[in-house]
Design an enzyme around this catalytic site. Structure first.
Site, PDB file in Angstrom:
ATOM      1  N   ASP A  52       0.877  -1.247   0.115  1.00  0.00           N
ATOM      2  CA  ASP A  52      -0.096   0.167  -0.013  1.00  0.00           C
ATOM      3  C   ASP A  52       0.931   1.233  -0.032  1.00  0.00           C
ATOM      4  O   ASP A  52       2.194   1.216   0.122  1.00  0.00           O
ATOM      5  CB  ASP A  52      -0.884  -0.128   1.146  1.00  0.00           C
ATOM      6  N   TYR A 111       7.408 -10.057   6.394  1.00  0.00           N
ATOM      7  CA  TYR A 111       7.256  -8.684   6.566  1.00  0.00           C
ATOM      8  C   TYR A 111       7.890  -8.425   8.091  1.00  0.00           C
ATOM      9  O   TYR A 111       8.042  -9.154   8.801  1.00  0.00           O
ATOM     10  CB  TYR A 111       5.786  -8.188   6.876  1.00  0.00           C
TER      11      TYR A 111
END
Length: 245
Positions: A52, A111
């Site tokens: 994003d 992540y």
């Protein structure tokens, strides 16, 4: 056709995310335009993860096809030259089999989420971490994280805009480590739902602030309701680390 696999790092602060969108600058657009400038070919770049706006990457993987062979080291140099002045860079390029797909061939994605936990903000880490001034109870966060490991219905941690066909995901890693004034959360899974990592982090921070008890994370998971979970953590603290194949 020659298929190239590239590994990319970028600062997402001033970018609209990975995916090409009309009227804004994305990582995909920057790289596709850079490739066109040196190759003369319009390519479609496929990424291993669609980050994003504001999310960073140190090891995003992507692939594209060219009709002619170019040496990988020359591709790295050319992309980095034409991608300027954006904070996007390619640090590896290699030929890949024609059946390789950056997204669909990936077996796991990794992540890291960074939290700066101290009374004063970090100027150096501005837009690169989530600053939380109040002390966080890391052992409680670690206890809560254990409830999320494994295969579950993660509807409570799923964005309303998520397009995934199923909310069932398998979280293979969720480690929380405190190093001085920084807390790092390490997460891995074969795939993630939209906002899943940031919604998990936002919920664990409520545990860290002792607003929630660690056991409440289990209740949130079982609720299968986004409203039951905590807020979405800021994009600035999230880093796409790597994809495994």
């Amino acid at each position: 056709m020659y298929r190239y696999k590239i590994t990319i790092e970028y600062l997402g602060t001033d970018l609209a995310g990975w995916q090409r969108q009309a009227g804004v600058m994305s990582v995909q657009q920057i790289l596709e335009e850079a490739i066109y400038k040196f190759s003369g070919e319009q390519v479609i770049l496929f990424g291993s993860g669609r980050t994003d706006a504001g999310v960073h990457a140190v090891g995003q993987v992507a692939h594209f096809d060219l009709s002619k062979y170019l040496e990988p080291h020359k591709i790295i140099t050319a992309i980095n030259y034409f991608a300027r002045p954006y904070a996007v860079g390619v640090w590896n390029c290699e030929l890949a089999p024609n059946n390789f797909h950056a997204r669909f061939s990936a077996t796991s994605r990794y992540y890291i989420y960074r939290i700066i936990n101290r009374p004063c903000p970090s100027v150096i880490d501005l837009n690169r971490a989530w600053w939380i001034s109040s002390p966080l109870d890391v052992p409680a966060m670690q206890q809560a994280a254990a409830y999320l490991l494994g295969k579950h219905d993660f509807t409570s941690f799923r964005a309303s805009s998520c397009q995934s066909k199923s909310p069932i995901k398998t979280l293979t890693e969720l480690n929380i480590i405190k190093e001085d004034e920084e807390i790092k959360l390490y997460l891995s899974a074969p795939s993630f739902l939209h906002h899943m990592v940031r919604n998990i982090v936002g919920s664990l921070v409520l545990v860290g602030k002792n607003i929630w008890q660690a056991e409440q994370i289990k209740d949130v998971l079982e609720a299968k309701d986004r409203k039951a979970a905590g807020p979405t953590a800021p994009a600035s603290g999230l880093y796409f680390v790597k994809a495994a194949y």
